[in-house]
Write a protein that holds these residues in place. Structure first.
Motif, mmCIF file in Angstrom:
data_model
loop_
_atom_site.group_PDB
_atom_site.id
_atom_site.type_symbol
_atom_site.label_atom_id
_atom_site.label_comp_id
_atom_site.label_asym_id
_atom_site.label_seq_id
_atom_site.Cartn_x
_atom_site.Cartn_y
_atom_site.Cartn_z
ATOM 1 N N LEU A 8 83.660 54.222 8.436
ATOM 2 C CA LEU A 8 83.159 55.476 7.665
ATOM 3 C C LEU A 8 81.563 55.257 7.272
ATOM 4 O O LEU A 8 80.817 56.271 7.551
ATOM 5 C CB LEU A 8 84.064 55.807 6.476
ATOM 6 C CG LEU A 8 83.435 57.085 5.313
ATOM 7 C CD1 LEU A 8 83.606 58.180 6.325
ATOM 8 C CD2 LEU A 8 84.348 56.997 4.101
ATOM 9 N N SER A 9 81.134 54.170 7.071
ATOM 10 C CA SER A 9 80.078 53.914 6.795
ATOM 11 C C SER A 9 78.972 54.063 7.995
ATOM 12 O O SER A 9 78.041 54.598 7.975
ATOM 13 C CB SER A 9 79.507 52.541 6.448
ATOM 14 O OG SER A 9 80.268 52.354 5.104
ATOM 15 N N VAL A 10 79.473 53.599 9.143
ATOM 16 C CA VAL A 10 79.027 53.882 10.418
ATOM 17 C C VAL A 10 78.812 55.471 11.032
ATOM 18 O O VAL A 10 77.714 55.841 11.303
ATOM 19 C CB VAL A 10 79.695 53.001 11.701
ATOM 20 C CG1 VAL A 10 79.146 53.478 13.144
ATOM 21 C CG2 VAL A 10 79.730 51.801 11.513
ATOM 22 N N VAL A 11 79.828 55.988 10.541
ATOM 23 C CA VAL A 11 79.514 57.740 10.865
ATOM 24 C C VAL A 11 78.740 58.289 10.085
ATOM 25 O O VAL A 11 78.256 58.999 10.717
ATOM 26 C CB VAL A 11 81.230 58.101 10.572
ATOM 27 C CG1 VAL A 11 81.134 59.455 10.972
ATOM 28 C CG2 VAL A 11 82.203 57.601 11.748
ATOM 29 N N ILE A 12 78.549 57.832 9.069
ATOM 30 C CA ILE A 12 77.718 58.506 8.035
ATOM 31 C C ILE A 12 76.312 57.929 8.201
ATOM 32 O O ILE A 12 75.138 58.974 8.272
ATOM 33 C CB ILE A 12 78.067 58.140 6.512
ATOM 34 C CG1 ILE A 12 79.273 58.873 6.228
ATOM 35 C CG2 ILE A 12 77.096 58.691 5.719
ATOM 36 C CD1 ILE A 12 79.766 58.525 4.637
ATOM 37 N N ILE A 13 75.854 56.906 8.549
ATOM 38 C CA ILE A 13 74.625 56.146 8.604
ATOM 39 C C ILE A 13 73.971 56.213 10.035
ATOM 40 O O ILE A 13 72.750 56.458 10.135
ATOM 41 C CB ILE A 13 74.548 54.561 8.182
ATOM 42 C CG1 ILE A 13 74.979 54.538 6.766
ATOM 43 C CG2 ILE A 13 73.228 53.932 8.338
ATOM 44 C CD1 ILE A 13 75.282 53.335 6.098
ATOM 45 N N LEU A 14 75.067 56.065 10.994
ATOM 46 C CA LEU A 14 74.311 55.864 12.374
ATOM 47 C C LEU A 14 73.743 57.156 13.008
ATOM 48 O O LEU A 14 72.528 56.885 13.369
ATOM 49 C CB LEU A 14 75.376 55.593 13.472
ATOM 50 C CG LEU A 14 74.949 55.182 14.672
ATOM 51 C CD1 LEU A 14 74.079 54.024 14.751
ATOM 52 C CD2 LEU A 14 76.409 54.854 15.624
ATOM 53 N N PRO A 15 74.257 58.242 12.751
ATOM 54 C CA PRO A 15 73.365 59.464 13.456
ATOM 55 C C PRO A 15 71.952 59.634 12.687
ATOM 56 O O PRO A 15 71.027 59.763 13.733
ATOM 57 C CB PRO A 15 74.095 60.766 12.570
ATOM 58 C CG PRO A 15 75.574 60.073 12.928
ATOM 59 C CD PRO A 15 75.540 58.780 12.110
ATOM 60 N N PRO A 16 71.836 59.637 11.477
ATOM 61 C CA PRO A 16 70.302 59.536 10.973
ATOM 62 C C PRO A 16 69.393 58.440 11.725
ATOM 63 O O PRO A 16 68.159 58.737 11.940
ATOM 64 C CB PRO A 16 70.413 59.497 9.426
ATOM 65 C CG PRO A 16 71.750 59.808 9.229
ATOM 66 C CD PRO A 16 72.542 59.327 10.316
ATOM 67 N N ILE A 17 69.909 57.358 11.878
ATOM 68 C CA ILE A 17 69.139 56.153 12.225
ATOM 69 C C ILE A 17 68.815 56.587 13.844
ATOM 70 O O ILE A 17 67.726 56.391 14.225
ATOM 71 C CB ILE A 17 69.885 54.878 12.391
ATOM 72 C CG1 ILE A 17 70.094 54.370 10.812
ATOM 73 C CG2 ILE A 17 69.318 53.894 13.198
ATOM 74 C CD1 ILE A 17 70.891 53.260 10.721
ATOM 75 N N ILE A 18 69.797 56.902 14.561
ATOM 76 C CA ILE A 18 69.474 57.648 16.016
ATOM 77 C C ILE A 18 68.393 58.535 16.104
ATOM 78 O O ILE A 18 67.456 58.554 16.902
ATOM 79 C CB ILE A 18 70.642 57.871 16.552
ATOM 80 C CG1 ILE A 18 71.728 56.650 16.772
ATOM 81 C CG2 ILE A 18 70.538 58.570 18.079
ATOM 82 C CD1 ILE A 18 73.058 57.056 17.619
ATOM 83 N N VAL A 19 68.448 59.595 15.075
ATOM 84 C CA VAL A 19 67.572 60.653 14.970
ATOM 85 C C VAL A 19 66.068 60.121 14.823
ATOM 86 O O VAL A 19 65.118 60.369 15.318
ATOM 87 C CB VAL A 19 67.783 61.616 13.999
ATOM 88 C CG1 VAL A 19 66.619 62.617 13.812
ATOM 89 C CG2 VAL A 19 69.463 62.447 14.308
#
Length: 271
Positions: A8-19
């Motif tokens: 769940l943490s990855v799903v929440i945090i990863l998209p903003p990091i990639i953007v």
């Protein structure tokens, strides 16, 4: 439950990091690196203070901010003098403020290690991002680290039999390490093509091997530090993952290697 919290943490945090990796300007990216470096140092010193009260902490923060700034302005050409001057000032501060209650040598080594491992390591993300094709190269570098970490964890759990460093981190196995390298090699080969980077398959494989090895050594180095302190995680900031140090341990040694790899590649191409 902890496994689901990690996902769940990855799903929440990863998209903003990639953007941020894809669209951030070089200035904004440098600012992000400065923030992350300071948060990492904060966790590091908070843990270190449970063993002794280090001095020279503010010099460490100043140097951790100066190094990405130097990387932004002139790259390694300016980073080396800044690091040299900073280490002199930090060493002098520790020596002058030493007292009978604090072991000066342990304090000095703790302060210097924090700056070198965290500040110097992360500042090379700015160097990498500032190179030609820097955005795509940084994204590829992160993907190689993340894929290697995931592959090492799952393959290690499934097939792990032989501990790699039982005194430092009993849970890490040679099978997991090889699985992590395999995951990195697959992602770097495919990713370099998808991102249209000017790099051959052989160069990609070499990059994947080097980064995987450096990342796993950095991971073990952070585990050694946590074992010395006597904690499992550096903090509880990221549910299921621990702290900033826990998530960035593979970056500290791998980021300089990635930056110098691509700098060398560019220099050879221009010959």
């Amino acid at each position: 439950m902890n496994h689901y919290r990690r996902i769940l943490s990855v799903v929440i945090i990863l998209p903003p990091i990639i953007v941020a990796l894809l669209f951030a300007s070089h200035e904004f990216f440098t600012l992000l690196v400065c923030i992350v470096a300071c948060l990492s140092l904060y966790e590091y010193f908070e843990l270190l203070m449970t063993k002794q009260a280090p001095v020279g902490v503010w010099w460490s923060y100043a140097l951790a901010l100066a190094l990405p700034g130097a990387a932004y302005l002139k790259g390694p050409e300016l980073m080396a003098p800044v690091l040299t001057l900073g280490m002199i000032l930090l060493t002098a501060t520790v020596l002058w403020q030493a007292d009978a209650d604090t072991p000066p040598f342990v304090t000095l080594m703790g302060s210097l290690f924090g700056v070198l491992f965290i500040g110097w390591g992360l500042s090379h993300l700015v160097v990498l991002h500032g190179l030609e094709h820097g955005t795509m190269r940084t994204l590829l570098f992160c993907a190689v680290l993340w894929s290697g970490d995931i592959a090492a964890m799952y393959i290690g759990r499934l097939l792990g039999r032989h501990p790699m460093a039982p005194v430092i981190s009993p849970g890490k196995t040679w099978e997991g390490a090889l699985g992590g390298m395999l995951g990195s090699l697959v992602v770097v080969t495919v990713g370099a093509q998808l991102l249209s980077l000017p790099i051959t398959v052989y160069q990609s494989l070499l990059f994947g091997c080097l980064i995987s090895c450096a990342a796993q050594i950095g991971d073990l180095a952070e585990s050694l530090f946590k074992r010395y302190i006597g904690v499992k995680d550096s903090s509880n900031l990221i549910p299921g993952h621990g702290g900033i140090l826990d998530r960035l341990d593979s970056f500290f040694l791998a980021a300089p290697l990635a930056a110098y790899f691509f700098m060398s590649l560019d220099a050879l191409t221009l010959r």
